[in-house]
Design a protein around this motif. Structure first.
Motif, PDB file in Angstrom:
ATOM      1  N   ILE A   1       0.833  -1.207   0.000  1.00  0.00           N
ATOM      2  CA  ILE A   1       0.000   0.000   0.000  1.00  0.00           C
ATOM      3  C   ILE A   1       0.867   1.255   0.000  1.00  0.00           C
ATOM      4  O   ILE A   1       0.588   2.231  -0.722  1.00  0.00           O
ATOM      5  N   LYS A   2       1.937   1.239   0.784  1.00  0.00           N
ATOM      6  CA  LYS A   2       2.852   2.393   0.805  1.00  0.00           C
ATOM      7  C   LYS A   2       3.506   2.600  -0.560  1.00  0.00           C
ATOM      8  O   LYS A   2       3.689   3.739  -1.006  1.00  0.00           O
ATOM      9  N   LEU A   3       3.848   1.494  -1.223  1.00  0.00           N
ATOM     10  CA  LEU A   3       4.464   1.589  -2.542  1.00  0.00           C
ATOM     11  C   LEU A   3       3.477   2.157  -3.565  1.00  0.00           C
ATOM     12  O   LEU A   3       3.853   2.987  -4.403  1.00  0.00           O
ATOM     13  N   ILE A   4       2.226   1.725  -3.493  1.00  0.00           N
ATOM     14  CA  ILE A   4       1.199   2.246  -4.405  1.00  0.00           C
ATOM     15  C   ILE A   4       1.038   3.751  -4.213  1.00  0.00           C
ATOM     16  O   ILE A   4       0.943   4.518  -5.190  1.00  0.00           O
ATOM     17  N   LYS A   5       1.014   4.204  -2.977  1.00  0.00           N
ATOM     18  CA  LYS A   5       0.871   5.639  -2.704  1.00  0.00           C
ATOM     19  C   LYS A   5       2.083   6.417  -3.197  1.00  0.00           C
ATOM     20  O   LYS A   5       1.947   7.527  -3.724  1.00  0.00           O
TER      21      LYS A   5
END
Length: 216
Positions: free
Chosen positions: A173-177
C-alpha cells in the motif's frame, strides 16, 4: 513492541495471548548493535582514520550472524593489506573494544536462540547479561526485552504465527501511494489496492472462471 497497542489489545481481547513478532525482536537487536558500532566508529574519526573506514565499510559483516560468517575462504579485501576471511574481519573489528565485543556476542546468542525457538536459552542469556559490560545503546533494548519476556515466550511457543503477510500488505500500500504521488480520492486508492492485490474480479471474469470445459 508498542505499549499502547498492547494495552488496547488487553482491553478489547482480555483472553488473547500477545505475541511479539520475531522480526521486531531481531530488528531491535540489530539496530542497537549498529548504533553501538557507529558510536565506536566515531571515536576513531580523528585519531585513526583507517580503522574508522573499516568500521564504516564492513558494517554488514558485523550484523551478519556469526554462524553464517565464512572462516575458510581468504580473499583480498579493500582497506586490508593481507588477505582476510569475513570472520577474520569481524574478529579484527571486535578486538578494539571489550564492550562492543561483549555486546556482539550477546546479540548473536539471543538471535540464535530465537532462530531455533529455544526459550530457555533466550531467557537465560537475557537475564544473565552484565549491564556494566554491554554498550549503552544495547541496554535500552535489553530492558525492553526483559519487560516483555512473557510475550517473547509466546513468540517462541508459537513459531508459525507471524504478522509477515500483514507487513507485506502494508508495504504494498505504501508503494502504491508513493509511485502514484498520493491519492486525493480514497475510493480510487482502495480500488487500486484491491486490483493489484487480486482481491477483486469483474462479474465477467467470475463467470468465465466458473465455466468448465468438457473433457475431451
Amino acid at each position: 513492541m508498542y505499549e499502547p497497542y498492547m494495552t488496547l489489545i488487553k482491553e478489547l481481547f482480555p483472553n488473547a495471548q500477545i505475541i511479539i513478532d520475531r522480526f521486531h525482536i531481531v530488528q531491535a537487536l540489530n539496530r542497537t548493535l549498529n548504533m553501538s558500532r557507529v558510536s565506536l566508529m566515531n571515536t576513531f574519526r580523528s585519531n585513526n582514520r583507517p580503522l574508522y573506514n573499516k568500521y564504516k565499510r564492513y558494517w554488514k559483516l558485523l550484523l551478519t550472524p556469526s554462524e553464517d560468517l565464512n572462516a575458510i575462504s581468504y580473499r583480498k579485501l579493500k582497506l586490508f593489506k593481507s588477505w582476510q576471511t569475513p570472520k577474520g574481519v569481524v574478529e579484527y573489528l571486535l578486538s578494539f573494544d571489550e564492550k562492543f565485543q561483549y555486546s556482539y556476542e550477546v546479540v548473536n546468542k539471543l538471535r540464535q536462540s530465537l532462530k531455533h525457538n529455544n526459550s530457555i536459552d533466550f531467557m537465560t542469556t537475557l537475564n544473565e547479561i552484565d549491564y556494566n559490560k554491554v554498550c549503552f545503546k544495547l541496554r535500552i533494548a535489553i530492558k525492553t526485552l526483559k519487560k516483555y519476556q512473557l510475550y517473547i515466550n509466546n513468540t517462541l511457543k508459537y513459531p508459525s504465527i507471524t504478522n509477515g503477510p500483514i507487513e507485506g500488505i502494508n508495504n504494498k500500500i505504501k508503494l502504491i501511494k508513493r509511485i502514484s504521488f498520493g491519492y486525493r480520492d480514497y475510493d480510487n486508492l482502495r480500488n487500486r489496492i484491491l486490483l493489484t492485490s487480486r482481491l477483486y474480479a469483474s462479474p465477467i471474469k467470475k463467470r468465465l472462471s466458473n465455466l468448465r470445459l468438457p473433457n475431451l
